[in-house]
Design an enzyme around this catalytic site. Sequence first.
Site, PDB file in Angstrom:
ATOM      1  N   SER A 147     -10.966  13.264  16.595  1.00 12.99           N
ATOM      2  CA  SER A 147      -9.639  13.860  16.614  1.00 12.99           C
ATOM      3  C   SER A 147      -9.739  15.391  16.567  1.00 12.99           C
ATOM      4  O   SER A 147     -10.312  15.998  17.461  1.00 12.99           O
ATOM      5  CB  SER A 147      -8.815  13.288  15.456  1.00 12.99           C
ATOM      6  OG  SER A 147      -7.462  13.649  15.557  1.00 12.99           O
ATOM      7  N   ASP A 240      -2.764   6.256  22.353  1.00 15.87           N
ATOM      8  CA  ASP A 240      -3.046   7.520  21.667  1.00 15.87           C
ATOM      9  C   ASP A 240      -2.459   8.658  22.496  1.00 15.87           C
ATOM     10  O   ASP A 240      -2.737   8.756  23.691  1.00 15.87           O
ATOM     11  CB  ASP A 240      -4.563   7.698  21.530  1.00 15.87           C
ATOM     12  CG  ASP A 240      -4.944   8.937  20.735  1.00 15.87           C
ATOM     13  OD1 ASP A 240      -4.061   9.744  20.394  1.00 15.87           O
ATOM     14  OD2 ASP A 240      -6.158   9.103  20.468  1.00 15.87           O
ATOM     15  N   HIS A 270      -4.887   5.635  17.859  1.00 17.06           N
ATOM     16  CA  HIS A 270      -5.609   6.763  17.283  1.00 17.06           C
ATOM     17  C   HIS A 270      -6.028   6.456  15.840  1.00 17.06           C
ATOM     18  O   HIS A 270      -5.198   6.200  14.980  1.00 17.06           O
ATOM     19  CB  HIS A 270      -4.723   8.012  17.303  1.00 17.06           C
ATOM     20  CG  HIS A 270      -5.448   9.276  16.949  1.00 17.06           C
ATOM     21  ND1 HIS A 270      -6.101  10.040  17.890  1.00 17.06           N
ATOM     22  CD2 HIS A 270      -5.639   9.906  15.769  1.00 17.06           C
ATOM     23  CE1 HIS A 270      -6.648  11.084  17.310  1.00 17.06           C
ATOM     24  NE2 HIS A 270      -6.388  11.029  16.007  1.00 17.06           N
TER      25      HIS A 270
END
Length: 298
Positions: A147, A240, A270
């Site tokens: 991320s 995501d 995610h």
Amino acid sequence: MDPELEAFVPLLPRQDLGDPAAARERYSAYAASKPAPDTTGMEIEDRMVPADPEVPVRVYRPQGARGAVVWMHGGARVMGGLETEHPWAGRIAAASGAVVVSVGYRLAPEHRFPAALEDAYAALEWTAEHAAELGVDPARIAVGGHSSGGNLAAAVALWARDHDGPPICFQLLNEASLDDRLETWSARNFTDTPWATRANVAASWRHYLGSRTATQYAAPSRAADLSGLPPAYVATAEFDPNRDEDIAYAVRLLQAGVSVELHQWPGTFHGSQAILSADVSQRQLARLGEVLRRALAD
């Protein structure tokens, strides 16, 4: 959505980045609830990287490791640290057989761009300078992250290329946040997906950038030239907001002559790999270990 993951969605904590301090408390509590990694036979040591200010790192050294990965945690740029990343850093070290240098970089909004990048790059330089002490080959140093940590990994690779930095042999970008513009199809349409809502993604960028205009080192998708970067593994989750920017970045790397493995994980969202009981999560983690083991092999 993968049925094993979907069953957990109602139980997931809702994040609100409007109050970073409260978000950090929730994130820490959730991370503390995850099972501890099996670090049997692994040396784990906390160190301070000389910089201004010093950067805390936690070094995981499996027996027989020859390569290393400088690893940046996720957390939307405002959450996370060495403790919250311990379950993941330990598992990555065990799965890959590599030394993992987990970086406790400074967080926004108290420390906006480029503070986190400076810390990550200092950790890369320290790892290269201390390769002999760590027992690794300086030609086998990778960068990686999840991320916002994937953002930093990509940005460090760009910075090292452009500033004659330590050689990086590989970059691992897992569900990376790369583009502040939020204009892709997935960013426009996945507005209320688990954990990574559009509002939280936008807030993360605001906290990180403040009033600054993003450069390629803040948002790597803005880089005009991706040639000369290290080979990459790019992993995306189907549901995501970051999905399409990551796929586009992987394609652009390929077009620039960079070797890329792109893995789109169907049915995932995610951060869903935190649901360790799901078969797809176990396969995702195993794949991270496999690609690092291969990239850092003799």
